[in-house]
Scaffold this motif. Structure first.
Motif, PDB file in Angstrom:
ATOM      1  N   GLY A   1       0.812  -1.219   0.000  1.00 33.87           N
ATOM      2  CA  GLY A   1       0.000   0.000   0.000  1.00 33.87           C
ATOM      3  C   GLY A   1       0.841   1.263   0.000  1.00 33.87           C
ATOM      4  N   ARG A   2       1.985   1.208   0.646  1.00 28.94           N
ATOM      5  CA  ARG A   2       2.896   2.359   0.638  1.00 28.94           C
ATOM      6  C   ARG A   2       3.618   2.496  -0.697  1.00 28.94           C
ATOM      7  NH1 ARG A   2       5.969   3.691   5.986  1.00 28.94           N
ATOM      8  NH2 ARG A   2       6.341   5.439   4.613  1.00 28.94           N
ATOM      9  N   ALA A   3       3.740   1.375  -1.415  1.00 34.56           N
ATOM     10  CA  ALA A   3       4.464   1.377  -2.691  1.00 34.56           C
ATOM     11  C   ALA A   3       3.602   1.838  -3.855  1.00 34.56           C
ATOM     12  CB  ALA A   3       5.011  -0.016  -2.988  1.00 34.56           C
ATOM     13  N   GLY A   4       2.291   1.656  -3.753  1.00 37.19           N
ATOM     14  CA  GLY A   4       1.443   1.998  -4.895  1.00 37.19           C
ATOM     15  C   GLY A   4      -0.031   2.042  -4.554  1.00 37.19           C
ATOM     16  N   ARG A   5      -0.815   2.132  -5.615  1.00 36.41           N
ATOM     17  CA  ARG A   5      -2.275   2.245  -5.499  1.00 36.41           C
ATOM     18  C   ARG A   5      -2.890   0.852  -5.572  1.00 36.41           C
ATOM     19  NH1 ARG A   5      -5.444   2.111  -9.731  1.00 36.41           N
ATOM     20  NH2 ARG A   5      -3.770   2.681 -11.153  1.00 36.41           N
ATOM     21  N   ARG A   6      -3.732   0.547  -4.604  1.00 37.65           N
ATOM     22  CA  ARG A   6      -4.367  -0.779  -4.507  1.00 37.65           C
ATOM     23  C   ARG A   6      -5.343  -0.989  -5.658  1.00 37.65           C
ATOM     24  NH1 ARG A   6      -5.521  -3.807   0.640  1.00 37.65           N
ATOM     25  NH2 ARG A   6      -5.970  -5.871  -0.158  1.00 37.65           N
TER      26      ARG A   6
ATOM     27  N   VAL B   1      -0.599  -1.046  -8.146  1.00 39.42           N
ATOM     28  CA  VAL B   1       0.147  -0.509  -9.286  1.00 39.42           C
ATOM     29  C   VAL B   1       1.108   0.509  -8.699  1.00 39.42           C
ATOM     30  CG1 VAL B   1       0.045   0.808 -11.432  1.00 39.42           C
ATOM     31  CG2 VAL B   1      -1.756  -0.844 -10.910  1.00 39.42           C
ATOM     32  N   ALA B   2       2.395   0.230  -8.866  1.00 38.47           N
ATOM     33  CA  ALA B   2       3.455   1.083  -8.313  1.00 38.47           C
ATOM     34  C   ALA B   2       4.242   1.709  -9.456  1.00 38.47           C
ATOM     35  CB  ALA B   2       4.381   0.250  -7.431  1.00 38.47           C
ATOM     36  N   GLY B   3       5.070   2.675  -9.126  1.00 39.59           N
ATOM     37  CA  GLY B   3       5.950   3.283 -10.109  1.00 39.59           C
ATOM     38  C   GLY B   3       7.323   2.639 -10.043  1.00 39.59           C
ATOM     39  N   GLY B   4       7.911   2.372 -11.206  1.00 42.10           N
ATOM     40  CA  GLY B   4       9.230   1.767 -11.255  1.00 42.10           C
ATOM     41  C   GLY B   4      10.044   2.380 -12.365  1.00 42.10           C
ATOM     42  N   GLY B   5      11.242   1.881 -12.567  1.00 45.47           N
ATOM     43  CA  GLY B   5      12.101   2.393 -13.627  1.00 45.47           C
ATOM     44  C   GLY B   5      12.627   3.776 -13.307  1.00 45.47           C
ATOM     45  N   VAL B   6      13.140   4.453 -14.331  1.00 46.27           N
ATOM     46  CA  VAL B   6      13.730   5.776 -14.173  1.00 46.27           C
ATOM     47  C   VAL B   6      12.658   6.774 -13.729  1.00 46.27           C
ATOM     48  CG1 VAL B   6      14.941   7.640 -15.354  1.00 46.27           C
ATOM     49  CG2 VAL B   6      15.488   5.265 -15.895  1.00 46.27           C
ATOM     50  N   GLY B   7      12.878   7.399 -12.599  1.00 41.43           N
ATOM     51  CA  GLY B   7      11.953   8.405 -12.087  1.00 41.43           C
ATOM     52  C   GLY B   7      10.625   7.852 -11.620  1.00 41.43           C
ATOM     53  N   GLY B   8      10.503   6.539 -11.524  1.00 36.86           N
ATOM     54  CA  GLY B   8       9.242   5.938 -11.086  1.00 36.86           C
ATOM     55  C   GLY B   8       8.109   6.135 -12.064  1.00 36.86           C
ATOM     56  N   MET B   9       8.441   6.378 -13.342  1.00 39.78           N
ATOM     57  CA  MET B   9       7.420   6.684 -14.344  1.00 39.78           C
ATOM     58  C   MET B   9       6.874   5.457 -15.074  1.00 39.78           C
ATOM     59  SD  MET B   9       6.836   9.837 -14.097  1.00 39.78           S
ATOM     60  CE  MET B   9       5.871  10.111 -15.554  1.00 39.78           C
ATOM     61  N   ASN B  10       7.483   4.294 -14.868  1.00 44.05           N
ATOM     62  CA  ASN B  10       7.003   3.092 -15.533  1.00 44.05           C
ATOM     63  C   ASN B  10       6.065   2.348 -14.588  1.00 44.05           C
ATOM     64  OD1 ASN B  10       6.665   0.985 -17.296  1.00 44.05           O
ATOM     65  ND2 ASN B  10       8.757   0.246 -17.188  1.00 44.05           N
ATOM     66  N   PRO B  11       4.795   2.163 -14.968  1.00 41.66           N
ATOM     67  CA  PRO B  11       3.871   1.439 -14.094  1.00 41.66           C
ATOM     68  C   PRO B  11       4.298  -0.017 -13.917  1.00 41.66           C
ATOM     69  CG  PRO B  11       2.714   2.422 -15.963  1.00 41.66           C
ATOM     70  CD  PRO B  11       4.162   2.623 -16.190  1.00 41.66           C
ATOM     71  N   VAL B  12       4.185  -0.498 -12.688  1.00 39.44           N
ATOM     72  CA  VAL B  12       4.514  -1.880 -12.355  1.00 39.44           C
ATOM     73  C   VAL B  12       3.332  -2.466 -11.595  1.00 39.44           C
ATOM     74  CG1 VAL B  12       6.123  -3.417 -11.167  1.00 39.44           C
ATOM     75  CG2 VAL B  12       6.956  -1.260 -12.122  1.00 39.44           C
TER      76      VAL B  12
ATOM     77  N   VAL C   1       4.766 -16.065   1.057  1.00 38.07           N
ATOM     78  CA  VAL C   1       4.406 -14.924   0.208  1.00 38.07           C
ATOM     79  C   VAL C   1       5.083 -15.114  -1.142  1.00 38.07           C
ATOM     80  CG1 VAL C   1       4.510 -12.420  -0.130  1.00 38.07           C
ATOM     81  CG2 VAL C   1       4.243 -13.354   2.181  1.00 38.07           C
ATOM     82  N   ARG C   2       4.272 -15.131  -2.192  1.00 38.57           N
ATOM     83  CA  ARG C   2       4.832 -15.096  -3.549  1.00 38.57           C
ATOM     84  C   ARG C   2       4.585 -13.684  -4.063  1.00 38.57           C
ATOM     85  NH1 ARG C   2       4.586 -19.483  -8.006  1.00 38.57           N
ATOM     86  NH2 ARG C   2       6.441 -20.006  -6.827  1.00 38.57           N
ATOM     87  N   LEU C   3       5.687 -12.982  -4.307  1.00 45.04           N
ATOM     88  CA  LEU C   3       5.651 -11.601  -4.768  1.00 45.04           C
ATOM     89  C   LEU C   3       5.953 -11.593  -6.263  1.00 45.04           C
ATOM     90  CD1 LEU C   3       5.368  -8.762  -3.510  1.00 45.04           C
ATOM     91  CD2 LEU C   3       7.837  -8.730  -3.272  1.00 45.04           C
ATOM     92  N   ARG C   4       5.051 -11.026  -7.055  1.00 41.37           N
ATOM     93  CA  ARG C   4       5.218 -10.972  -8.507  1.00 41.37           C
ATOM     94  C   ARG C   4       5.093  -9.520  -8.948  1.00 41.37           C
ATOM     95  NH1 ARG C   4       4.023 -14.167 -13.312  1.00 41.37           N
ATOM     96  NH2 ARG C   4       3.177 -12.809 -14.930  1.00 41.37           N
ATOM     97  N   ALA C   5       6.080  -9.050  -9.704  1.00 41.64           N
ATOM     98  CA  ALA C   5       6.041  -7.688 -10.232  1.00 41.64           C
ATOM     99  C   ALA C   5       6.221  -7.756 -11.739  1.00 41.64           C
ATOM    100  CB  ALA C   5       7.128  -6.835  -9.596  1.00 41.64           C
ATOM    101  N   ALA C   6       5.372  -7.036 -12.474  1.00 38.81           N
ATOM    102  CA  ALA C   6       5.414  -7.052 -13.935  1.00 38.81           C
ATOM    103  C   ALA C   6       5.327  -5.629 -14.467  1.00 38.81           C
ATOM    104  CB  ALA C   6       4.255  -7.878 -14.493  1.00 38.81           C
ATOM    105  N   ALA C   7       6.164  -5.336 -15.455  1.00 40.85           N
ATOM    106  CA  ALA C   7       6.177  -4.021 -16.102  1.00 40.85           C
ATOM    107  C   ALA C   7       6.438  -4.210 -17.586  1.00 40.85           C
ATOM    108  CB  ALA C   7       7.253  -3.128 -15.483  1.00 40.85           C
ATOM    109  N   LYS C   8       5.958  -3.305 -18.392  1.00 38.67           N
ATOM    110  CA  LYS C   8       6.218  -3.352 -19.826  1.00 38.67           C
ATOM    111  C   LYS C   8       7.608  -2.785 -20.095  1.00 38.67           C
ATOM    112  CE  LYS C   8       2.329  -4.958 -21.507  1.00 38.67           C
ATOM    113  NZ  LYS C   8       2.238  -6.060 -22.453  1.00 38.67           N
ATOM    114  N   GLU C   9       8.282  -3.375 -21.079  1.00 39.39           N
ATOM    115  CA  GLU C   9       9.625  -2.949 -21.462  1.00 39.39           C
ATOM    116  C   GLU C   9       9.576  -2.331 -22.851  1.00 39.39           C
ATOM    117  OE1 GLU C   9      13.043  -3.673 -20.144  1.00 39.39           O
ATOM    118  OE2 GLU C   9      11.947  -3.735 -18.271  1.00 39.39           O
ATOM    119  N   GLY C  10      10.164  -1.162 -22.994  1.00 38.97           N
ATOM    120  CA  GLY C  10      10.283  -0.521 -24.298  1.00 38.97           C
ATOM    121  C   GLY C  10      11.637  -0.835 -24.915  1.00 38.97           C
ATOM    122  N   LEU C  11      12.128   0.080 -25.724  1.00 38.85           N
ATOM    123  CA  LEU C  11      13.430  -0.120 -26.359  1.00 38.85           C
ATOM    124  C   LEU C  11      14.570  -0.119 -25.352  1.00 38.85           C
ATOM    125  CD1 LEU C  11      12.994   2.110 -29.528  1.00 38.85           C
ATOM    126  CD2 LEU C  11      12.934  -0.390 -29.389  1.00 38.85           C
ATOM    127  N   ILE C  12      14.414   0.697 -24.319  1.00 38.59           N
ATOM    128  CA  ILE C  12      15.432   0.761 -23.268  1.00 38.59           C
ATOM    129  C   ILE C  12      14.976  -0.135 -22.121  1.00 38.59           C
ATOM    130  CG2 ILE C  12      16.626   2.239 -21.609  1.00 38.59           C
ATOM    131  CD1 ILE C  12      16.087   4.562 -23.596  1.00 38.59           C
TER     132      ILE C  12
END
Length: 149
Positions: A68-73, A90-101, A117-128
């Protein structure tokens, strides 16, 4: 950690596409086009299994607090069973926390005073490649680590 034949993964893709579209719209871009392109991008997914030295209900509360402290439920479908709880944000990740995770934690009742606890985090990857899913899972696991066995 797929429930109902992979619906967790499908919902992850939808959430990530929606979040990226919303970011694009705020920045003055085309949200619809961004949503379409986001569905085509590969995902960076990382899963970490932990054993937490707390009873089930306390572990659920601890995980809900940390996530809950890391993102929006995000609301989920009904729980998979009485001895499991799923928490998603849904938390912010990547450079500047701008990539949704999308971070999903499945808490499972263990023996006596432990829980899994099984913790799973997924984010979309672009060219970088930012590895936002991997970095976010590692960061959140470290926050939970003080309670692990």
């Amino acid at each position: 950690m797929t429930e109902n034949g992979g619906r967790v993964d499908e919902r992850e893709d939808e959430l990530l596409a929606d979040e990226l579209a919303a970011l694009a719209a705020v920045a003055g871009g085309w949200g619809g086009l961004t949503r379409f392109v986001a569905r085509l991008l590969r995902k960076n997914v990382h899963e970490i299994d932990l054993v937490v030295a707390l009873p089930f209900e306390d572990t659920v509360e601890r995980v809900a607090h940390v996530l809950g402290r890391a993102g929006r439920r995000v609301r989920l479908a009904p729980e998979p069973g009485p001895e499991q709880r799923t928490i998603r944000v849904v938390a912010g990740g990547g450079v500047g926390g701008m990539n949704p995770v999308v971070v999903t934690a499945l808490v499972t009742k263990g023996e006596a005073a432990t829980s899994g606890v099984r913790l799973r985090a997924a984010a979309k990857e672009g060219l970088i490649r930012q590895r936002a899913g991997e970095q976010t899972a590692t960061r959140l696991a470290a926050l939970l680590d003080s309670w692990t066995v």
